[in-house]
Structures are given as C-alpha cells and as structure tokens.
Scaffold this active site. Structure first.
Site, PDB file in Angstrom:
ATOM      1  N   MET A 168       0.870  -1.140   0.078  1.00 30.43           N
ATOM      2  CA  MET A 168      -0.113   0.138  -0.071  1.00 30.43           C
ATOM      3  C   MET A 168       0.979   1.057   0.133  1.00 30.43           C
ATOM      4  O   MET A 168       1.969   1.530   0.860  1.00 30.43           O
ATOM      5  CB  MET A 168      -0.810   0.031   1.229  1.00 30.43           C
ATOM      6  N   PHE A 176       0.042   6.244  -3.533  1.00 32.38           N
ATOM      7  CA  PHE A 176      -0.861   6.568  -4.578  1.00 32.38           C
ATOM      8  C   PHE A 176      -1.669   5.424  -5.239  1.00 32.38           C
ATOM      9  O   PHE A 176      -2.501   5.390  -6.239  1.00 32.38           O
ATOM     10  CB  PHE A 176       0.010   6.686  -5.946  1.00 32.38           C
ATOM     11  N   VAL A 223      -1.362  -2.305  -3.948  1.00 29.84           N
ATOM     12  CA  VAL A 223      -1.055  -3.411  -5.097  1.00 29.84           C
ATOM     13  C   VAL A 223      -1.522  -4.753  -4.527  1.00 29.84           C
ATOM     14  O   VAL A 223      -1.243  -4.988  -3.280  1.00 29.84           O
ATOM     15  CB  VAL A 223       0.465  -3.352  -5.157  1.00 29.84           C
ATOM     16  N   LYS A 240      -1.828  -3.259  -9.713  1.00 29.99           N
ATOM     17  CA  LYS A 240      -1.555  -1.882  -8.906  1.00 29.99           C
ATOM     18  C   LYS A 240      -2.723  -1.177  -9.303  1.00 29.99           C
ATOM     19  O   LYS A 240      -3.156  -0.804 -10.515  1.00 29.99           O
ATOM     20  CB  LYS A 240      -0.323  -1.374  -9.501  1.00 29.99           C
ATOM     21  N   ASP A 242      13.841   7.835  -8.378  1.00 34.23           N
ATOM     22  CA  ASP A 242      13.206   7.431  -6.990  1.00 34.23           C
ATOM     23  C   ASP A 242      13.896   5.895  -6.686  1.00 34.23           C
ATOM     24  O   ASP A 242      13.238   4.850  -6.305  1.00 34.23           O
ATOM     25  CB  ASP A 242      12.025   7.262  -7.058  1.00 34.23           C
TER      26      ASP A 242
END
EC number: 2.7.11.24
Length: 378
Positions: free
Chosen positions: A28, A31, A34, A49, A141
């Site tokens: 989780m 955004f 999953v 997702k 990221d």
C-alpha cells in the site's frame, strides 16, 4: 465489454476484471494499493496496482499518464513489464505487471546478503539503468523497495511515477532521503542521470553493510552524514549551487577529509567492490561514473557482456511533459493510451536475463532459493 468483480481489500474498494482471481494485498502506497492475483488467460501470477482517483487532480493525472507511457515504451529484462491495463467503473486505473516474490528492501530488513548476491544484483541494477538512461529518462526514485527480485535472482526496477526527462530545470524533492543525490539536496536547478547512479551506489553500500550508509533524519542531517564520509563538497560543486542560503550552509560546514570507504563496509569486502563504490559515491556528479562505465568495472567482470547490455531504440518522447493540461484533457489522453495498449499487439515480455559469461547461474539460483527459504520469503 469486460465484466468486473468488486472486493474490499484493506478497507479499499478493489475492482478487477474477471480475467483475474484471488487478489491478495501485498503493498500500500500513497498513490494506490497493490495486490497479487492470478491471470486466468496467461495462467501466471501478476501484481495488480490500483491507482486511486487518478483524475482528481491535474498533477496526479499527469503522473499517471507519464507512468503508463513509460511502461509501454521501456522494454528490458531488468525493468518491470506491463501485462495489462484497465479502467474500472469507479474510474480507478489498474496496471497488471509480472509478479516477483519480494523486494530488496524486504530482504535487507531481514538479514545481510551474501556478497555474491550483492554483486549480481548491482550488476542487474546498472544494466537496467544503462537502458533507462539511453532513453533520456531519469528514474529519480531508486531505492531497495523499488527493486523487485524473484527466487531465480532475476531483478527488475519498478515504479516510474517520478521518472523525468533530463532537462535544464528540475524539481528538487525527489528520491527517498537515504538514496538522494547531493546535487538534489543542494537545490541545483539542473541535474541528470547521475542521480540514479548515486542511488545505486547507496544501494550497493547497503547490500554490503546490511544497513543504510546515509540514514539521515532530515535534509540537513542527511548532508552531514554524506560529508562525514566523503568530505566537503569541492569548489566545482559549490559553484553550481543556485541558492545563496545553500551556499552559505555548505561553506559553514566544518572541514572534513574524505574517509576510506573500506572503513564503512565489512573487513572482508572485495577490493573491487569498494573501488566501484568510490566511483559511484562521488559528490560531484560530473566526475561520478556512469551506469555504462560502471558495467565495465572489474567488480562486475563475471557478468559483464557488452553484447547483452542493450540500449533503448531511441529517446523517449517527453513533449507532453512540459505542458499543463486541464484534468479533462489528461483524462482523454489516459483513456487513449489505455485503448492503444489494448488494441495493439504488444511485444512479448523480455526474456529472463541469462548472462552468457562463464558462470553457473543455476548454482546461484539454488543458493538464493535457500537464502529466501531461510529468510521466510518463500
């Protein structure tokens, strides 16, 4: 028209087509949710997702559109592969990707990795980065939880929601703090693919050490940790800082000499591993090693094969990213991308990575399977 099933998962409505069965929560984030599920068409497990309320704001719609476009374009063995995409009756977007058993963050939280796994994993990370960077894409990221791994030691980079073009003006707040490159913290207005190499270097150090190298509590503490090990930024770096306050902060730091990186990893760490780490964790990005050059480093010689380290067919088309679209326009663009994906014959998944260099992958897979079993990850 596809039929949908509605379930409640972790207090969240989860709508999926009848193609999938048995959704189970596995993650989780801010955004979305999953779940693992079983694809009845391919007879393979997948990760589903859910991107929640993607049309609620222009920024979220653009992030969603960007991620869909990138997943469609980037096709490489060391990058997560999209298998399906659909929009639910509640107008949430669901993306199905291949399911890998665990992520590097979870593994590192349980027990240290054997050095042979660290070596193989950083090779695959850099192999994926070489491809991403050749498409003029910066991941931005990269962190252990965005590195997925299965029991065969196959590694895939995921989560391209923050990915960007290398361009003159870039936003500063990207990458989880521990893995954030110094040029981002120093509020540079321009940075490039080198930020991903820094993040990969932090990941390599964490695999070798069993714990993060720069576990900063905040922005300032993070930079202090970096300079405690790597020394003060050189003048060439300070000259590129655009913020006067940041320049004053950097110049106010006590004088520190760089430490030998052999002092921050276990004593039995391979010399070549330390040397590669030194080349990846360089404060000045202009002298930091590239992903392509890192693949040629002696530490990765057992796996390096220049004929099997592909680049993208061309640069990714970022022309959409500089425009500000109204929400309704973004919605139409996203629907168009989804329909295009569903109506076009999609290329087969990239074949599992299998180096042709002389080593025994089956032996490594057996050892890693035992490692996962001992860690409770199977």
């Amino acid at each position: 028209m596809a039929e949908f099933v509605r379930a409640e998962v972790l207090g969240t409505k989860f709508e999926y087509t009848t193609r999938y069965v048995n959704p189970q929560p596995i993650g989780m984030g801010s955004f979305g949710l999953v779940c693992s599920a079983f694809d009845q068409i391919t007879q393979q497990p997948v990760a589903l997702k859910k991107i929640m309320k993607p049309f609620d704001s222009s920024s979220l719609a653009k992030r969603t559109y960007r991620e869909i476009r990138l997943l469609k374009y980037l096709r490489h063995e060391n990058l997560i592969c999209m298998r399906d995409i659909f929009i639910s009756p509640l107008e949430d977007i669901y993306i199905a990707t291949e399911l890998l058993g665990t992520d590097l963050g979870r593994l590192l939280s349980i027990k240290p990795l054997d050095s042979k796994f660290s070596q193989y994993f950083i090779y695959q990370i850099l192999r994926g980065l070489k491809y991403i960077h050749s498409a003029n894409v910066i991941h931005r990221d990269l962190k252990p939880t965005n590195i997925l791994i299965n029991e065969n030691c196959d590694l895939k980079i995921c989560d391209f929601g923050l990915a960007r073009l290398q361009e003159p003006q870039m936003t500063g707040y990207v990458a989880t703090r521990y893995y954030r490159a110094p040029e981002i913290m120093l509020t540079w207005q321009r940075y490039g693919v080198q930020v991903d190499v820094w993040s990969a270097g932090c990941i390599l150090a964490e695999m070798l050490r069993g714990k993060p190298l720069f576990p900063g509590k905040d922005h300032v503490h993070q930079f202090h940790l970096i300079t405690n090990i790597l020394g003060n930024p050189p003048d060439a770096v300070i000259e590129k800082i655009t913020s006067k306050n940041t320049v004053n902060f950097v110049k106010s730091l006590p004088s520190r000499e760089p430490r030998d990186l052999s002092t921050v990893v276990p004593k039995d760490t391979d010399f070549d591993a330390i040397d590669l780490l030194k080349k990846m964790l360089v404060i000045d990005p202009d002298t930091r090693i590239s992903a392509q050059d890192a693949l040629r480093h002696p530490y990765l010689a057992p796996y390096h094969d220049p004929t099997d380290e592909p680049v993208a067919s061309g640069p990714f088309d970022w022309s959409f990213d500089s425009a500000d679209f109204p929400k309704e326009t973004s919605k139409i663009m996203i629907y168009s991308e989804v329909l295009d994906y569903l109506n076009v014959d999609n290329p087969a998944d990239p074949a599992p990575f299998d180096p042709s260099t002389p080593f025994d992958p089956s032996a490594l897979e057996r050892e890693f399977s035992e490692f996962l079993s001992d860690s409770g990850q199977t």
